[in-house]
Design an enzyme around this catalytic site. Structure first.
Site, PDB file in Angstrom:
ATOM      1  N   GLN A  33       0.803  -1.215   0.000  1.00  0.00           N
ATOM      2  CA  GLN A  33       0.000   0.000   0.000  1.00  0.00           C
ATOM      3  C   GLN A  33       0.840   1.271   0.000  1.00  0.00           C
ATOM      4  O   GLN A  33       0.334   2.342  -0.341  1.00  0.00           O
ATOM      5  CB  GLN A  33      -0.949  -0.012   1.197  1.00  0.00           C
ATOM      6  N   HIS A 133       0.876  -9.398   4.239  1.00  0.00           N
ATOM      7  CA  HIS A 133      -0.252  -8.475   4.119  1.00  0.00           C
ATOM      8  C   HIS A 133      -0.678  -8.486   2.645  1.00  0.00           C
ATOM      9  O   HIS A 133      -0.591  -7.484   1.947  1.00  0.00           O
ATOM     10  CB  HIS A 133       0.145  -7.082   4.614  1.00  0.00           C
ATOM     11  N   ASN A 177      -1.884 -11.012   7.946  1.00  0.00           N
ATOM     12  CA  ASN A 177      -2.889  -9.971   8.148  1.00  0.00           C
ATOM     13  C   ASN A 177      -4.212 -10.446   7.568  1.00  0.00           C
ATOM     14  O   ASN A 177      -4.301 -10.785   6.383  1.00  0.00           O
ATOM     15  CB  ASN A 177      -2.495  -8.680   7.424  1.00  0.00           C
ATOM     16  N   GLU A 178      -5.233 -10.485   8.411  1.00  0.00           N
ATOM     17  CA  GLU A 178      -6.609 -10.729   7.962  1.00  0.00           C
ATOM     18  C   GLU A 178      -6.752 -11.912   7.009  1.00  0.00           C
ATOM     19  O   GLU A 178      -7.095 -11.718   5.826  1.00  0.00           O
ATOM     20  CB  GLU A 178      -7.170  -9.461   7.309  1.00  0.00           C
ATOM     21  N   TYR A 306     -13.426  -2.231  11.924  1.00  0.00           N
ATOM     22  CA  TYR A 306     -13.841  -1.048  11.173  1.00  0.00           C
ATOM     23  C   TYR A 306     -15.321  -0.679  11.283  1.00  0.00           C
ATOM     24  O   TYR A 306     -15.664   0.483  11.373  1.00  0.00           O
ATOM     25  CB  TYR A 306     -13.468  -1.199   9.689  1.00  0.00           C
ATOM     26  N   GLU A 362      -5.439  -2.524  13.820  1.00  0.00           N
ATOM     27  CA  GLU A 362      -5.946  -1.535  12.848  1.00  0.00           C
ATOM     28  C   GLU A 362      -7.299  -1.023  13.307  1.00  0.00           C
ATOM     29  O   GLU A 362      -8.177  -1.801  13.685  1.00  0.00           O
ATOM     30  CB  GLU A 362      -6.171  -2.147  11.450  1.00  0.00           C
ATOM     31  N   TRP A 408      -4.994   2.939  11.760  1.00  0.00           N
ATOM     32  CA  TRP A 408      -4.869   2.731  10.323  1.00  0.00           C
ATOM     33  C   TRP A 408      -5.350   3.993   9.651  1.00  0.00           C
ATOM     34  O   TRP A 408      -6.531   4.292   9.730  1.00  0.00           O
ATOM     35  CB  TRP A 408      -5.693   1.525   9.821  1.00  0.00           C
ATOM     36  N   GLU A 415      -5.534   1.980  -1.282  1.00  0.00           N
ATOM     37  CA  GLU A 415      -6.561   1.236  -0.554  1.00  0.00           C
ATOM     38  C   GLU A 415      -7.121   0.111  -1.443  1.00  0.00           C
ATOM     39  O   GLU A 415      -8.282   0.078  -1.806  1.00  0.00           O
ATOM     40  CB  GLU A 415      -7.650   2.194  -0.052  1.00  0.00           C
ATOM     41  N   TRP A 416      -6.241  -0.807  -1.835  1.00  0.00           N
ATOM     42  CA  TRP A 416      -6.616  -2.020  -2.560  1.00  0.00           C
ATOM     43  C   TRP A 416      -7.550  -1.717  -3.735  1.00  0.00           C
ATOM     44  O   TRP A 416      -7.222  -0.860  -4.546  1.00  0.00           O
ATOM     45  CB  TRP A 416      -7.198  -3.049  -1.575  1.00  0.00           C
TER      46      TRP A 416
HETATM   47  C1  FCB Z   1      -7.932  -3.679   6.203  1.00  0.00           C
HETATM   48  C2  FCB Z   1      -6.558  -3.930   5.620  1.00  0.00           C
HETATM   49  C3  FCB Z   1      -5.733  -2.683   5.453  1.00  0.00           C
HETATM   50  C4  FCB Z   1      -6.562  -1.511   5.006  1.00  0.00           C
HETATM   51  C5  FCB Z   1      -7.790  -1.360   5.850  1.00  0.00           C
HETATM   52  C6  FCB Z   1      -8.651  -0.171   5.488  1.00  0.00           C
HETATM   53  O1  FCB Z   1      -8.787  -4.692   5.817  1.00  0.00           O
HETATM   54  O2  FCB Z   1      -5.834  -4.821   6.438  1.00  0.00           O
HETATM   55  O3  FCB Z   1      -4.678  -2.987   4.588  1.00  0.00           O
HETATM   56  O4  FCB Z   1      -6.852  -1.625   3.672  1.00  0.00           O
HETATM   57  O5  FCB Z   1      -8.556  -2.523   5.797  1.00  0.00           O
END
Ligand code: FCB
Length: 456
Positions: A33, A133, A177-178, A306, A362, A408, A415-416
């Site tokens: 990122q 990640h 990560n996730e 989030y 995050e 975060w 942002e992906w």
């Molecule tokens: C999470 C990701 C991070 C970022 C946030 C907004 O899912 O781990 O890289 O994109 O969302």
């Protein structure tokens, strides 16, 4: 409505855990990122290079080719980070930067992280390093990616190599990560790289991700015994406005699918069986011994939180998401719902007797920030951070062992699938000049931490 005080100051209540100097406050980023420099110093292609270069996969066709150019500007970024008075930085290592396609180390890539981690340590910052990640080397995806069991072993080799190289420079390693996003968005919905769309792939990918995690844990412990070892999971709060049994079951299923799918194997050595009612026929192939490898003790659990999702029953075995009207949302369209974080933390503490210490690895929000006369007035973010930190405080008061919180993100970044439009940083990045500007949120966090540090 958010009170004006919450938008204008960053000042936790006097009895909040946030005032404790040992409650770690940091900022987070991830390699793909922010780094850019995708063709430099022997880095090989990753699935995100391929995916983002495919027309229609990301907003405005954005890619990580340049991102925040952190690969070249890392010294400036370390200075900025240190100027915020934070105690820690969470970053990730790009697997395709440090390992060649034939599994050898790429010294130039490794040197980048060695210099970075050394500089962070010299500034007194704790280093929280994620191994994966989302940037899988493309050559492994060409052989099936995470759906292929072999990828778990390749990941373990990478973890072994990099922890031998960087041992002593890392305070805490997170393997993945996730994994939910890697498995579900990568192989189920296809919203993320590599863009596959089959729930059978997603559940098998999840199993191999978790297996890779477990195999990596052993290497990390052996090679870097003084570092903490853990994993980072995204979790979601699911509720239903439908009070009927079907509605409540839908909300329960949502959380099962998002949270327990990951936490049960890690902390109970099994997958929740209701998953296979939700996804009939999608049970992964599990070999003998896998669940013991996956369920090894962890030093910490990273939680990324989030938003909340409202769901109703789909009339069959599953649920459907229904957006609530009139709630506060972010630039992502995500509902701002701080109490979900408190609720989930308290619930995990209740449901998992062996829950390790938690770091919020995050939390943050995207806003459409603009620089006006040299300033970025991101009041909604300040309020968001205040309210979520208070939710963490409440969870700690209720007995949950939360040791730290990472915003975060340190800076606006790629942002992906949403590219550069969505700005999550507490530092603004002008992508045409790469100029960094501290947003108001960054200034207030800095001020608060200075006050905290000055306390006896
Ligand atoms: C999470 C990701 C991070 C970022 C946030 C907004 O899912 O781990 O890289 O994109 O969302």
């Amino acid at each position: 409505m958010v009170s004006a005080a919450l938008e204008e100051t960053f000042s936790p209540p006097a009895d909040s855990v946030l005032w404790r100097k040992d409650f770690l406050i940091g900022a987070a980023t991830a390699a793909y990122q922010i780094e850019g420099a995708i063709h430099e110093d022997g880095r090989i292609p990753s699935i995100w290079d391929t995916f983002s270069a495919t027309p229609g996969k990301t907003l405005a066709g954005d890619t990580g080719e340049f991102a925040c150019d952190h690969y070249h500007r890392w010294q400036e970024d370390v200075e900025l980070l240190a100027s915020l008075n934070v105690g820690a930085y969470r970053l990730s290592i790009s697997w395709p930067r440090v390992m060649t396609a034939d599994g050898q180390k790429n010294q130039k890539g490794i040197d980048f992280y060695r210099k970075l981690l050394t500089a962070l340590r010299a500034k007194g910052l704790k280093t929280y390093v994620t191994l994966y990640h989302w940037d899988l080397p493309q050559h492994l995806e060409d052989k099936g990616g995470w759906v292929n069991r072999d990828t778990a072993y390749r990941f373990a080799e990478y973890a072994d190599m990099i922890s031998r190289e960087l041992h002593g420079l890392v305070d805490a390693w997170a393997t993945l990560n996730e994994p939910w996003c890697s498995a579900m968005h990568g192989y189920g919905t296809g919203h993320h790289a590599p863009g596959k769309q089959d729930v059978v792939f997603a559940t098998q990918a999840m199993h191999h991700l978790l297996l890779g995690h477990g195999l990596a844990v052993r290497h990390l412990r052996a090679n870097d015994p003084s570092a903490q070892v853990g994993i980072v999971a995204n979790v979601g709060r699911g509720t239903s406005t439908d009070a009927s049994e079907a509605g409540q079951r839908a909300a329960w299923l949502f959380e099962l699918q998002h949270n327990n799918w990951i936490l049960d194997p890690l902390l109970k050595k099994s997958y929740p069986s209701a998953l296979w009612e939700l996804w009939p026929g999608a049970e992964p192939t599990i070999l003998q011994g896998d669940m013991d490898i996956i369920g090894q003790p962890l030093d910490f659990l990273g939680i990324n939180y989030y938003f909340r999702t409202n769901v109703v029953s789909d009339g069959k075995h599953g649920y459907t998401e229904v957006d609530l009207e009139g709630v506060e949302r972010t630039q992502m369209g995500w509902e701002v719902y701080p109490d979900g974080l408190r609720h989930l933390l308290v619930g995990f503490h209740r449901d998992y007797p062996n829950l390790p210490p938690i770091y919020i690895t995050e939390n943050g929000m995207a806003t459409d920030d603009k620089v006006v006369d040299g300033e970025v007035d991101d009041r909604q973010r300040i309020s968001f951070l205040n309210r979520h930190l208070e939710a963490v405080n409440q969870a700690v008061k209720a007995g949950v062992d939360v040791r730290g919180y990472f915003i975060w993100s340190l800076m606006d970044n790629f942002e992906w699938a949403f590219g550069y439009e969505r700005r999550f940083g507490i530092i603004h990045v002008d992508y045409s000049t790469q100029k960094r500007t501290l947003k108001r949120s960054a200034k207030l966090v800095t001020q608060f931490l200075a006050e905290r540090n000055a306390k006896s």
